[in-house]
Design a protein around this motif. Structure first.
Motif, mmCIF file in Angstrom:
data_model
loop_
_atom_site.group_PDB
_atom_site.id
_atom_site.type_symbol
_atom_site.label_atom_id
_atom_site.label_comp_id
_atom_site.label_asym_id
_atom_site.label_seq_id
_atom_site.Cartn_x
_atom_site.Cartn_y
_atom_site.Cartn_z
ATOM 1 N N ASP B 1 0.814 -1.160 -0.034
ATOM 2 C CA ASP B 1 -0.018 0.067 -0.068
ATOM 3 C C ASP B 1 0.798 1.210 0.066
ATOM 4 O OD1 ASP B 1 -2.573 1.304 2.171
ATOM 5 O OD2 ASP B 1 -1.811 2.099 0.455
ATOM 6 N N THR B 2 1.043 2.030 -1.148
ATOM 7 C CA THR B 2 1.760 2.914 -1.380
ATOM 8 C C THR B 2 1.116 4.342 -1.161
ATOM 9 O OG1 THR B 2 1.607 2.896 -3.568
ATOM 10 C CG2 THR B 2 3.264 2.117 -2.644
ATOM 11 N N SER B 5 -1.477 8.606 -4.928
ATOM 12 C CA SER B 5 -0.489 9.638 -5.529
ATOM 13 C C SER B 5 -0.947 10.486 -6.532
ATOM 14 C CB SER B 5 0.873 8.717 -6.085
ATOM 15 O OG SER B 5 0.298 7.874 -7.330
ATOM 16 N N ILE B 26 -5.216 4.038 -4.199
ATOM 17 C CA ILE B 26 -4.894 2.792 -3.358
ATOM 18 C C ILE B 26 -5.380 1.661 -4.123
ATOM 19 C CG2 ILE B 26 -4.911 1.527 -1.339
ATOM 20 C CD1 ILE B 26 -4.890 4.208 0.463
ATOM 21 N N SER B 27 -4.646 0.862 -4.461
ATOM 22 C CA SER B 27 -4.829 -0.281 -5.501
ATOM 23 C C SER B 27 -6.141 -0.989 -5.325
ATOM 24 C CB SER B 27 -3.753 -1.230 -5.676
ATOM 25 O OG SER B 27 -3.648 -2.085 -4.404
#
Lengths: 114, 120
Positions: B1-2, B5, B26-27
Motif C-alpha cells: 500500500d503506497t 499519488s 490505493i490499489s
C-alpha cells in the motif's frame, strides 16, 4: 443539505496547553464525522472518525473528539499541545448512504507558541 | 500500500491553456473522489467515481472540466481553457467501500498530496 461550521479560523495555544477546536454540523440524520490535519503543501491526514458506537473517539497524536448529538457537535481536543501540532485542521461530514462524499468546514489554523 | 499519488505536484499554466492531472488511488479501492481547495477554504467536492462509473458531479464542475477513470484504476481530471479562478489545489482521495472492509473503515477517505495549479 449538510453543512459544517468551524468556529475560529485561527487558534493560538501555548505549548503544553489544552487544544480545543470546535466543529458543529447540520444534517437531517447523524452523519459520519471526521477530523483531518493538513500540513503546508500536503494532502489531508485522518486524525480520527466517528461512525457508530462510543461517542468519545481517540485518534492519532493524542487527539480525541466527542460526538454530541444533542449539540450537533464534534469538537477536537488534545490535553497538551506540542509544537508539531501546528497545522490546519478540518472537520468533515459525510452521509450514511450514497456517494459518501465529504462536506468540509473552512478549517482552523492552529498555532502553538513556545 | 503506497498511498494515493498525484501527478504533477505543481502546475503553472497560462490562461486559456488545457491541463490534465492524474490520480492513482490505493490499489484495492473502488471509490475515487476529486476535491478542489482554494486558499483559506476547506476542500470542496467536485466528482465521484465508483469503479469506472462517474456517479456524481458537483455544480462546481463546469463544462470546461472533465474527469475519467477508464479502467477503474487511475483517474484524470482535465481543465480546458483555464481561467485564473481555476487556481487551486486539486485533491484526490480514495476509499475501499464495503469490499472486505469493516463498516467503520469502508468510507474513510485517503487523500493524495494534491496538485497545485497556478493560472497566470
Amino acid at each position: 443539505a449538510q453543512s459544517v461550521t468551524q468556529l475560529g479560523s485561527h487558534v493560538s495555544v501555548s505549548e503544553g496547553a489544552l487544544v480545543l477546536l470546535r466543529c458543529n454540523y447540520s444534517s437531517s440524520v447523524p452523519p459520519y464525522l471526521f477530523w483531518y490535519v493538513q500540513y503546508p503543501n500536503q494532502g489531508l491526514q485522518l486524525l480520527l472518525k466517528y461512525t457508530t458506537g462510543a461517542t468519545l473517539v481517540k485518534g492519532i497524536n493524542g487527539f480525541e473528539a466527542e460526538f454530541k448529538k444533542s449539540e450537533t457537535s464534534f469538537h477536537l481536543t488534545k490535553p497538551s499541545a506540542h509544537m508539531s501540532d501546528a497545522a490546519e485542521y478540518f472537520c468533515a461530514v459525510s452521509g450514511r448512504s450514497g456517494t459518501y462524499k465529504y462536506i468540509f468546514g473552512t478549517g482552523t489554523r492552529l498555532k502553538v507558541l513556545a | 500500500d503506497t498511498g494515493v499519488s498525484q501527478d504533477p505536484r505543481h502546475k503553472i499554466t497560462k490562461r486559456g491553456q488545457n491541463v490534465t492531472f492524474r490520480c492513482d488511488p490505493i490499489s484495492e479501492h473502488n471509490r475515487l473522489y476529486w476535491y478542489r481547495q482554494t486558499l483559506g477554504q476547506g476542500p470542496e467536492f467536485l466528482t465521484y467515481f465508483q469503479n469506472e462509473a462517474q456517479l456524481e458531479k458537483s455544480r462546481l464542475l463546469s463544462d470546461r472540466f472533465s474527469a475519467e477513470r477508464p479502467k477503474g484504476s487511475f483517474s484524470t481530471l482535465e481543465i480546458q481553457r483555464t481561467e485564473q479562478g481555476d487556481s487551486a489545489m486539486y485533491l484526490c482521495a480514495s476509499s475501499s467501500g464495503l469490499q472486505g472492509s469493516k463498516l467503520s473503515e469502508a468510507y474513510e477517505q485517503y487523500f493524495g498530496p494534491g496538485t497545485r495549479l497556478t493560472v497566470t
